[in-house]
Design an enzyme around this catalytic site. Structure first.
Site, PDB file in Angstrom:
ATOM      1  N   ARG A 237     -36.158  -1.246  27.716  1.00  0.00           N
ATOM      2  CA  ARG A 237     -37.140  -0.599  26.647  1.00  0.00           C
ATOM      3  C   ARG A 237     -38.131  -1.650  26.133  1.00  0.00           C
ATOM      4  O   ARG A 237     -37.804  -2.773  25.770  1.00  0.00           O
ATOM      5  CB  ARG A 237     -36.443  -0.261  25.421  1.00  0.00           C
ATOM      6  N   GLU A 266     -45.637   2.239  24.293  1.00  0.00           N
ATOM      7  CA  GLU A 266     -46.039   3.217  25.182  1.00  0.00           C
ATOM      8  C   GLU A 266     -46.718   4.442  24.635  1.00  0.00           C
ATOM      9  O   GLU A 266     -46.480   5.147  23.962  1.00  0.00           O
ATOM     10  CB  GLU A 266     -44.894   3.678  26.120  1.00  0.00           C
ATOM     11  N   HIS A 284     -43.993   2.789  33.267  1.00  0.00           N
ATOM     12  CA  HIS A 284     -42.341   3.172  32.983  1.00  0.00           C
ATOM     13  C   HIS A 284     -41.948   4.273  34.169  1.00  0.00           C
ATOM     14  O   HIS A 284     -41.717   5.235  33.981  1.00  0.00           O
ATOM     15  CB  HIS A 284     -42.402   4.086  31.845  1.00  0.00           C
TER      16      HIS A 284
HETATM   17  N1  LIG Z   1     -37.539   1.843  33.201  1.00  0.00           N
HETATM   18  C1  LIG Z   1     -37.089   3.065  33.376  1.00  0.00           C
HETATM   19  O1  LIG Z   1     -37.489   4.090  33.992  1.00  0.00           O
HETATM   20  C2  LIG Z   1     -35.416   3.124  33.072  1.00  0.00           C
HETATM   21  C3  LIG Z   1     -35.023   2.533  31.953  1.00  0.00           C
HETATM   22  N2  LIG Z   1     -33.729   2.549  31.436  1.00  0.00           N
HETATM   23  C4  LIG Z   1     -33.346   1.783  30.702  1.00  0.00           C
HETATM   24  O2  LIG Z   1     -31.825   1.188  31.027  1.00  0.00           O
HETATM   25  C5  LIG Z   1     -30.866   1.140  30.171  1.00  0.00           C
HETATM   26  C6  LIG Z   1     -29.681   0.845  30.921  1.00  0.00           C
HETATM   27  O3  LIG Z   1     -29.292   1.920  31.399  1.00  0.00           O
HETATM   28  P1  LIG Z   1     -27.882   2.039  32.097  1.00  0.00           P
HETATM   29  O4  LIG Z   1     -27.512   0.860  32.903  1.00  0.00           O
HETATM   30  O5  LIG Z   1     -27.581   3.279  32.640  1.00  0.00           O
HETATM   31  O6  LIG Z   1     -26.987   1.847  30.755  1.00  0.00           O
HETATM   32  P2  LIG Z   1     -25.434   1.302  30.668  1.00  0.00           P
HETATM   33  O7  LIG Z   1     -24.879   1.651  29.144  1.00  0.00           O
HETATM   34  O8  LIG Z   1     -24.606   1.822  31.740  1.00  0.00           O
HETATM   35  O9  LIG Z   1     -25.621  -0.486  30.590  1.00  0.00           O
HETATM   36  C7  LIG Z   1     -25.999  -1.071  29.386  1.00  0.00           C
HETATM   37  C8  LIG Z   1     -25.095  -2.343  29.137  1.00  0.00           C
HETATM   38  O10 LIG Z   1     -25.736  -2.956  28.344  1.00  0.00           O
HETATM   39  C9  LIG Z   1     -24.819  -3.720  27.627  1.00  0.00           C
HETATM   40  N3  LIG Z   1     -25.223  -3.951  26.168  1.00  0.00           N
HETATM   41  C10 LIG Z   1     -25.409  -3.159  25.063  1.00  0.00           C
HETATM   42  N4  LIG Z   1     -25.961  -4.032  24.016  1.00  0.00           N
HETATM   43  C11 LIG Z   1     -25.944  -5.309  24.428  1.00  0.00           C
HETATM   44  C12 LIG Z   1     -26.402  -6.564  23.919  1.00  0.00           C
HETATM   45  N5  LIG Z   1     -26.881  -6.566  22.663  1.00  0.00           N
HETATM   46  N6  LIG Z   1     -26.504  -7.687  24.907  1.00  0.00           N
HETATM   47  C13 LIG Z   1     -25.894  -7.527  26.115  1.00  0.00           C
HETATM   48  N7  LIG Z   1     -25.413  -6.430  26.488  1.00  0.00           N
HETATM   49  C14 LIG Z   1     -25.615  -5.300  25.904  1.00  0.00           C
HETATM   50  C15 LIG Z   1     -23.643  -2.481  27.481  1.00  0.00           C
HETATM   51  O11 LIG Z   1     -22.428  -3.135  27.265  1.00  0.00           O
HETATM   52  C16 LIG Z   1     -23.861  -2.043  28.912  1.00  0.00           C
HETATM   53  O12 LIG Z   1     -22.846  -2.481  29.629  1.00  0.00           O
HETATM   54  C17 LIG Z   1     -31.084   2.479  29.205  1.00  0.00           C
HETATM   55  O13 LIG Z   1     -30.619   2.483  28.050  1.00  0.00           O
HETATM   56  C18 LIG Z   1     -32.781   2.685  29.178  1.00  0.00           C
HETATM   57  O14 LIG Z   1     -33.177   2.137  28.022  1.00  0.00           O
HETATM   58  C19 LIG Z   1     -32.692   3.521  32.259  1.00  0.00           C
HETATM   59  C20 LIG Z   1     -33.433   4.394  33.171  1.00  0.00           C
HETATM   60  C21 LIG Z   1     -34.676   4.208  33.920  1.00  0.00           C
HETATM   61  O1  LIG Z   2     -36.234   5.461  30.866  1.00  0.00           O
HETATM   62  C1  LIG Z   2     -35.841   6.373  31.512  1.00  0.00           C
HETATM   63  C2  LIG Z   2     -34.302   6.524  30.988  1.00  0.00           C
HETATM   64  O2  LIG Z   2     -33.981   7.432  32.061  1.00  0.00           O
HETATM   65  O3  LIG Z   2     -33.857   6.282  30.242  1.00  0.00           O
END
Ligand SMILES: NC(=O)C1=CN([C@@H]2O[C@H](COP(=O)(O)OP(=O)(O)OC[C@H]3O[C@@H](n4cnc5c(N)ncnc54)[C@H](O)[C@@H]3O)[C@@H](O)[C@H]2O)C=CC1
Ligand SMILES: O=CC(=O)O
Length: 318
Positions: A237, A266, A284
């Site tokens: 993000r 954004e 995005h």
């Molecule tokens: N660009 C895009 O289109 C997309 C972006 N995203 C972003 O990706 C992020 C991650 O998604 P997932 O992997 O599914 O989530 P997830 O919850 O599986 O993984 C996130 C990881 O970050 C860790 N974490 C939390 N706070 C932290 C910190 N301060 N320092 C280090 N690690 C920390 C958590 O322990 C967790 O292991 C979402 O929250 C979303 O914002 C997700 C999908 C699409």
């Molecule tokens: O940014 C996309 C999401 O699935 O989160």
């Protein structure tokens, strides 16, 4: 019949599981409902489906007097005031399964694209003055044998690590909690402090969620710790990075390049970022393939059916 308000124009192929049993309202002639339109419509609806950039705050929830479920079209849920939803007894769900692989794929594409300067070459080759065909001019950086540092080693971080290992990279990571040993082994990943990661990684990918704790977690101090040849990739993000500090680091060549899919405000992008050759930009688009967007709609719709009928497991956030 439960009434579902979808703020985003989703294709009907992904919504068939809701057919006949739920009454759906979604924009037909444009991509999004405006916030004003949602505020006007919401009192009549039981379910709200915001996309990941629709800000679902107190005002929306207070107007949604019948709201029982917010079924987010995204895995990241920083667009929703989850604490307030919980206080109001509104359930919030997200879609972690279908967002994982496309986002990791895109993060790796950005990594390769920035390192090997694909966007830059493409831009230059189309201009009247053309691109340099010289042996060393405008050279990129190799990826094979280099170290990728992943901040946020969850679903997407791990899927990115799998791709990077297959391409000959070494993995270090920082996560809120250290992963189990067998998972670390799977990716040959070494847990390090955030500072060590910033100082030693050749490529740094941000894959943690946006929370109050991660706001501006990468700023001037962090960019100053990175190698001058570092490539920074953000598909998490925008608000997790101090964009002005990033701009400065890129302009002064404090780091080598950045590849960005997300931005602080954004769809607004800092105009100066657009002028830099060492930045690769995307709108995005981490999950933006037709196939993946339909799969995401199915997962989102199954959360609704699962919530009301118990026929699918649902991914609850609160
Ligand atoms: N660009 C895009 O289109 C997309 C972006 N995203 C972003 O990706 C992020 C991650 O998604 P997932 O992997 O599914 O989530 P997830 O919850 O599986 O993984 C996130 C990881 O970050 C860790 N974490 C939390 N706070 C932290 C910190 N301060 N320092 C280090 N690690 C920390 C958590 O322990 C967790 O292991 C979402 O929250 C979303 O914002 C997700 C999908 C699409
Ligand atoms: O940014 C996309 C999401 O699935 O989160």
């Amino acid at each position: 019949m439960k009434r579902v308000l979808i703020t985003y124009r989703l294709k009907p192929e992904g919504l068939t599981v809701l057919n006949d049993k739920y009454e759906l309202t979604l924009p037909k002639d444009r991509s999004f409902f405006s916030r004003e339109e949602v505020l006007e419509l919401i009192p009549e609806y039981d379910v709200l489906v915001p996309n990941f950039s629709f800000f679902t705050d107190k005002e929306i929830m207070d107007r949604g007097v019948n709201l029982e479920l917010i079924s987010n079209f995204g895995v990241g849920f920083n667009n929703i005031d989850v604490d307030y939803a919980t206080r109001k007894g509104i359930v919030v769900t997200n879609i972690p399964k279908t967002t994982r692989e496309p986002t990791a794929e895109f993060a790796f594409a950005l990594l390769l694209g920035a390192a090997r300067r694909i966007g830059y070459y493409d831009r230059k080759i189309r201009t009247p003055q053309g691109v340099s065909w010289g042996t060393y001019t405008d050279a990129g950086l190799p990826v094979f044998g280099k170290t990728l540092g992943i901040i946020g080693m969850g679903r997407i971080g791990q899927s990115l690590a799998r791709r990077a290992v297959a391409s000959g990279m070494n993995i270090i990571y920082n996560n809120r909690n250290r992963l189990a040993e067998d998972i670390e082994k799977q990716y040959s990943a070494r847990f390090v402090s955030k500072d060590e990661l910033l100082k030693t990684a050749d490529f740094i990918s941000l894959n943690a969620p946006s929370t109050p704790e991660t706001y501006h977690m990468i700023g001037e101090k962090e960019f100053n710790m990175m190698k001058q040849t570092a490539v920074f990739i953000n598909t998490a993000r925008g608000d997790m990075v101090d964009e002005k500090a990033m701009l400065k680091a890129l302009k002064e060549n404090r780091i080598w390049a950045a590849a960005l899919d997300v931005f602080e405000n954004e769809p607004h992008i800092l105009p100066e970022l657009l002028e830099l050759d060492n930045v690769l930009l995307a709108p995005h688009a981490g999950t933006k393939t037709l196939e993946d967007r339909i799969a995401m709609s199915v997962e989102m719709a199954q959360n609704i059916v699962g919530f009301y009928e118990g026929t699918y497991p649902i991914s609850r956030v609160n």
